[in-house]
Scaffold this active site. Structure first.
Site, short mmCIF file in Angstrom:
data_model
loop_
_atom_site.label_atom_id
_atom_site.label_comp_id
_atom_site.label_asym_id
_atom_site.label_seq_id
_atom_site.Cartn_x
_atom_site.Cartn_y
_atom_site.Cartn_z
N GLN A 228 0.86 -1.18 0.00
CA GLN A 228 0.00 0.00 0.00
C GLN A 228 0.90 1.23 0.00
O GLN A 228 1.43 1.62 1.04
CB GLN A 228 -0.90 0.00 1.23
N GLY B 238 -12.15 2.90 3.09
CA GLY B 238 -11.10 2.03 2.57
C GLY B 238 -10.16 2.71 1.60
O GLY B 238 -10.33 3.88 1.22
N HIS B 239 -9.16 1.94 1.17
CA HIS B 239 -8.13 2.51 0.28
C HIS B 239 -8.71 2.88 -1.09
O HIS B 239 -9.63 2.26 -1.59
CB HIS B 239 -6.96 1.54 0.12
N ASN B 240 -8.17 3.96 -1.64
CA ASN B 240 -8.51 4.47 -2.98
C ASN B 240 -9.91 5.05 -3.08
O ASN B 240 -10.37 5.39 -4.18
CB ASN B 240 -8.35 3.40 -4.06
#
Length: 355
Positions: free
Chosen positions: A216, A257-259
């Site tokens: 990440q 969450g990511h993105n």
């Protein structure tokens, strides 16, 4: 209610000055010199308080109201008892918010926990390579990592952690126990106690010996005037960035969450979960405990009811609810049918029991 030692009353603002500050109309100029010092709910407002009503549902509460002023829409003026001055506004909720900020400015962001005279506490750790503009406050036990940059007027509260190379703008508050890593933060941002910004996203790939961690290496971008609630978590991107748009307000205990990319001036209520790579537009409102699956797009201005499950793209401007989420009229109609059928079954069961 006993006097509030945490948020004491204001020294006093005249109704004329308050109405001018709100851009509102004072219904009776004879009351212009009346003074307000605090805010209160309608039912227990006393002399010196200002309150507001939004609908005729508040009518019964007015019987016990002794406020120095009530803010309301002109269509509701006839409800107000004659002894209570009225401030007329077409947006009474917003006007009340502005009045509260004027009367209780110290309640608008987390307060400083200590009375130390020094801007940077001797018990804080600030890496020698970190760059702090003038008038930055760093409270006890806070940690500021290497090459971090912090703008003028920002306060880093007790026990907060600012990671290496993080950049934080001006007039921000990073509250007690929060951590900000791998992030670029704009001006006027408030991050409440215990929030976690910029940690790993949840990314794994199945391998022959179990789950393999996916690196990440993205960032979190938080634009100006965002507010992030206590114990909310915002993961950094996998390779792209996680972005929170200007003016967006995020409640406590939200997981992003990511993105994920959230637009400007959206509102996300407590315990919402937004999975990775979801895109949320401008002015979106998401009710508590809703779940948004990953890799979908929610259009501008969408309103999502509490507890909804969103599993497909939603076009701009609609109101949705239920699991899976569907147009709110369809959801409410189906819910009414279910409740009606349930009521009929209970009636039939009751008849059999009587027999």
């Amino acid at each position: 209610m006993e006097p509030n030692c945490f948020f004491p009353p204001h020294d006093g603002v005249s109704l004329r000055a308050l109405a001018d500050h709100l851009g509102a109309e004072l219904a009776d100029e004879a009351t212009a010199d009346r003074i307000v010092r605090s805010v209160s709910p309608v039912y227990r407002a006393v002399d010196g308080d200002v309150c507001y009503i939004l609908s005729r549902k508040n009518k019964d509460e007015l019987e016990t109201c002794h406020a120095s002023a009530i803010i309301c829409d002109p269509t509701l003026k006839s409800l107000i008892p004659p002894h209570i001055p009225v401030i007329l506004s077409s947006s009474p909720h917003a006007a009340f918010a502005i009045a509260g900020a004027l009367l209780h400015p110290d309640a608008m962001r987390p307060a400083q926990l200590t009375s130390e005279a020094q801007a940077i506490s001797p018990s804080a750790f600030v890496d020698p390579t970190a760059r702090l503009e003038p008038n930055v406050v760093v409270e006890p036990m806070a940690v500021i990592g290497a090459n971090a940059e912090i703008g003028e007027g920002t306060r880093i509260c007790a026990g907060a952690v600012i990671g290496a190379d993080v950049k934080i703008g001006r007039d921000c508050t990073i509250s007690a126990g929060a951590s900000v890593l791998c992030a670029l933060v704009g001006n006027g941002v408030i991050i409440h106690n215990g929030a976690r910004i910029g940690q790993d996203g949840f990314g794994y790939a199945p391998g022959p010996r179990g789950m393999l961690k996916i690196v990440q290496i993205g960032r979190v971008i938080i634009q100006d005037n965002v507010e992030i609630g206590a114990n909310t978590t915002i993961d950094r991107g996998t390779m792209d960035d996680t972005v929170i748009g200007e003016g967006t307000k995020i409640d406590n205990q939200v997981q992003i969450g990511h993105n994920v990319r959230i637009g400007r001036h959206s509102a996300i209520v407590s315990q919402v979960g937004i999975a990775g790579s979801a895109k949320i537009g401008n002015g979106v409102q998401i009710g508590g405990q809703a779940g948004v699956t990953g890799h979908i797009t929610i259009g501008d201005g969408v309103q999502l009811a509490a507890g909804s499950g969103i599993i497909t793209d939603i076009p701009p401007g609609g109101r949705y609810g239920g699991v899976p989420a569907r147009p709110i009229k369809d959801f409410l109609r189906e819910l009414a049918e279910i409740m009606a059928k349930s009521g009929n079954r209970k009636k039939k069961d009751g008849v059999r029991q009587d027999d």
